[in-house]
Design a protein around this motif. Sequence first.
Motif, PDB file in Angstrom:
ATOM      1  N   VAL A  10       1.110  -1.167   0.402  1.00 13.50           N
ATOM      2  CA  VAL A  10       0.008  -0.071   0.141  1.00 13.50           C
ATOM      3  C   VAL A  10       1.394   1.371   0.093  1.00 13.50           C
ATOM      4  CG1 VAL A  10      -1.707  -1.273   1.379  1.00 13.50           C
ATOM      5  CG2 VAL A  10      -0.151   0.324   2.853  1.00 13.50           C
ATOM      6  N   CYS A  11       0.246   2.781  -0.279  1.00 14.96           N
ATOM      7  CA  CYS A  11       1.081   3.259   0.165  1.00 14.96           C
ATOM      8  C   CYS A  11       1.021   4.362   0.942  1.00 14.96           C
ATOM      9  CB  CYS A  11       0.094   4.723  -0.606  1.00 14.96           C
ATOM     10  SG  CYS A  11       0.946   6.344  -0.631  1.00 14.96           S
ATOM     11  N   PRO A  12       2.712   4.131   1.533  1.00 21.39           N
ATOM     12  CA  PRO A  12       3.183   4.024   2.754  1.00 21.39           C
ATOM     13  C   PRO A  12       2.668   5.674   3.392  1.00 21.39           C
ATOM     14  CG  PRO A  12       5.076   4.420   1.023  1.00 21.39           C
ATOM     15  CD  PRO A  12       3.769   4.230   0.523  1.00 21.39           C
ATOM     16  N   VAL A  13       2.058   6.560   2.277  1.00 23.51           N
ATOM     17  CA  VAL A  13       1.787   7.749   2.983  1.00 23.51           C
ATOM     18  C   VAL A  13       0.284   7.705   3.064  1.00 23.51           C
ATOM     19  CG1 VAL A  13       1.288  10.151   2.338  1.00 23.51           C
ATOM     20  CG2 VAL A  13       3.111   9.087   1.744  1.00 23.51           C
ATOM     21  N   THR A  14      -0.430   7.321   2.126  1.00 16.27           N
ATOM     22  CA  THR A  14      -2.609   7.153   1.990  1.00 16.27           C
ATOM     23  C   THR A  14      -2.765   6.117   3.247  1.00 16.27           C
ATOM     24  OG1 THR A  14      -2.388   6.719  -0.220  1.00 16.27           O
ATOM     25  CG2 THR A  14      -2.487   9.126   0.869  1.00 16.27           C
ATOM     26  N   ALA A  32       4.746   7.924  -7.532  1.00 20.08           N
ATOM     27  CA  ALA A  32       4.930   7.256  -8.327  1.00 20.08           C
ATOM     28  C   ALA A  32       6.158   6.371  -7.613  1.00 20.08           C
ATOM     29  CB  ALA A  32       4.932   7.652 -10.031  1.00 20.08           C
ATOM     30  N   TYR A  33       6.036   5.748  -6.992  1.00 17.50           N
ATOM     31  CA  TYR A  33       7.279   5.102  -6.301  1.00 17.50           C
ATOM     32  C   TYR A  33       7.760   3.772  -7.629  1.00 17.50           C
ATOM     33  CZ  TYR A  33       4.937   6.710  -2.734  1.00 17.50           C
ATOM     34  OH  TYR A  33       3.916   6.734  -0.998  1.00 17.50           O
ATOM     35  N   PRO A  34       9.462   3.968  -7.854  1.00 18.11           N
ATOM     36  CA  PRO A  34      10.353   3.291  -8.518  1.00 18.11           C
ATOM     37  C   PRO A  34      10.382   2.403  -7.727  1.00 18.11           C
ATOM     38  CG  PRO A  34      11.551   4.260  -7.724  1.00 18.11           C
ATOM     39  CD  PRO A  34      10.479   5.045  -6.579  1.00 18.11           C
ATOM     40  N   VAL A  35      10.234   1.558  -8.980  1.00 15.88           N
ATOM     41  CA  VAL A  35      10.972  -0.397  -8.559  1.00 15.88           C
ATOM     42  C   VAL A  35      12.169  -0.255  -9.075  1.00 15.88           C
ATOM     43  CG1 VAL A  35      10.217  -2.691  -9.298  1.00 15.88           C
ATOM     44  CG2 VAL A  35       8.450  -0.712  -8.537  1.00 15.88           C
ATOM     45  N   ARG A  36      12.949  -1.240  -8.649  1.00 15.20           N
ATOM     46  CA  ARG A  36      13.993  -0.827  -9.329  1.00 15.20           C
ATOM     47  C   ARG A  36      14.896  -2.505  -9.306  1.00 15.20           C
ATOM     48  NH1 ARG A  36      15.645   4.150  -5.974  1.00 15.20           N
ATOM     49  NH2 ARG A  36      15.236   5.843  -7.546  1.00 15.20           N
ATOM     50  N   ASP A  37      14.913  -3.145 -10.408  1.00 12.94           N
ATOM     51  CA  ASP A  37      15.892  -4.368 -10.149  1.00 12.94           C
ATOM     52  C   ASP A  37      14.333  -5.599  -9.989  1.00 12.94           C
ATOM     53  OD1 ASP A  37      18.086  -3.957 -10.535  1.00 12.94           O
ATOM     54  OD2 ASP A  37      18.393  -3.320  -9.821  1.00 12.94           O
ATOM     55  N   GLY A  38      13.251  -4.780  -9.646  1.00  7.61           N
ATOM     56  CA  GLY A  38      12.255  -5.642  -9.004  1.00  7.61           C
ATOM     57  C   GLY A  38      11.725  -5.887  -7.978  1.00  7.61           C
ATOM     58  N   PRO A  66      10.682  -2.876  -5.256  1.00  5.61           N
ATOM     59  CA  PRO A  66       9.559  -1.612  -4.843  1.00  5.61           C
ATOM     60  C   PRO A  66      10.625  -0.679  -3.855  1.00  5.61           C
ATOM     61  CG  PRO A  66       8.051  -3.332  -4.864  1.00  5.61           C
ATOM     62  CD  PRO A  66       9.034  -4.078  -4.603  1.00  5.61           C
ATOM     63  N   VAL A  67      10.304   0.429  -4.544  1.00 10.88           N
ATOM     64  CA  VAL A  67      11.042   1.935  -3.258  1.00 10.88           C
ATOM     65  C   VAL A  67       9.937   2.594  -2.753  1.00 10.88           C
ATOM     66  CG1 VAL A  67      12.545   3.330  -3.142  1.00 10.88           C
ATOM     67  CG2 VAL A  67      13.372   1.603  -4.995  1.00 10.88           C
ATOM     68  N   MET A  68       9.758   2.020  -1.316  1.00 11.96           N
ATOM     69  CA  MET A  68       8.681   2.265  -1.604  1.00 11.96           C
ATOM     70  C   MET A  68       8.886   3.706   0.121  1.00 11.96           C
ATOM     71  SD  MET A  68       6.120   0.451  -2.497  1.00 11.96           S
ATOM     72  CE  MET A  68       4.961   1.829  -1.912  1.00 11.96           C
ATOM     73  N   LEU A  69       9.948   4.771  -0.420  1.00 17.40           N
ATOM     74  CA  LEU A  69      10.509   5.729   0.367  1.00 17.40           C
ATOM     75  C   LEU A  69       9.056   6.851  -0.498  1.00 17.40           C
ATOM     76  CD1 LEU A  69      13.744   4.720   0.793  1.00 17.40           C
ATOM     77  CD2 LEU A  69      12.539   4.828   1.972  1.00 17.40           C
ATOM     78  N   GLU A  70       8.672   7.669   0.691  1.00 21.11           N
ATOM     79  CA  GLU A  70       8.249   9.454   0.421  1.00 21.11           C
ATOM     80  C   GLU A  70       9.371  10.165  -0.814  1.00 21.11           C
ATOM     81  OE1 GLU A  70       5.245  12.879   1.323  1.00 21.11           O
ATOM     82  OE2 GLU A  70       5.948  11.251   2.916  1.00 21.11           O
ATOM     83  N   ASP A  71      10.646   9.720  -0.182  1.00 20.88           N
ATOM     84  CA  ASP A  71      11.390  10.990  -0.468  1.00 20.88           C
ATOM     85  C   ASP A  71      11.849  10.698  -2.093  1.00 20.88           C
ATOM     86  OD1 ASP A  71      11.453  12.501   1.915  1.00 20.88           O
ATOM     87  OD2 ASP A  71      13.066  11.394   2.312  1.00 20.88           O
TER      88      ASP A  71
END
Length: 70
Positions: A18-22, A43-49, A51-56
């Motif tokens: 889920v979105c870490p913000v909402t 839009a959270y990036p997905v790097r090498d499969g 998910p990078v779930m950081l707001e920054d």
Amino acid sequence: MNEPASPKLDPKLLEILVCPVTHGTLVYDAERRELISKSARLAYPVRDGIPVMLEDEARKLEPAEIEALR
């Protein structure tokens, strides 16, 4: 040159993320390799499969992108 194929995102992982913000649901955009939070307009990036779930690390969606998601 073609970009290397990105690893697929596990559908089971997408079900629990889920979105870490909402804390809202996310939509996977395979072409852009991003998880989209409509509610947070991020839009959270997905790097090498992974998910990078950081707001920054998230990219703010442009108004036109938000409209296209409706």
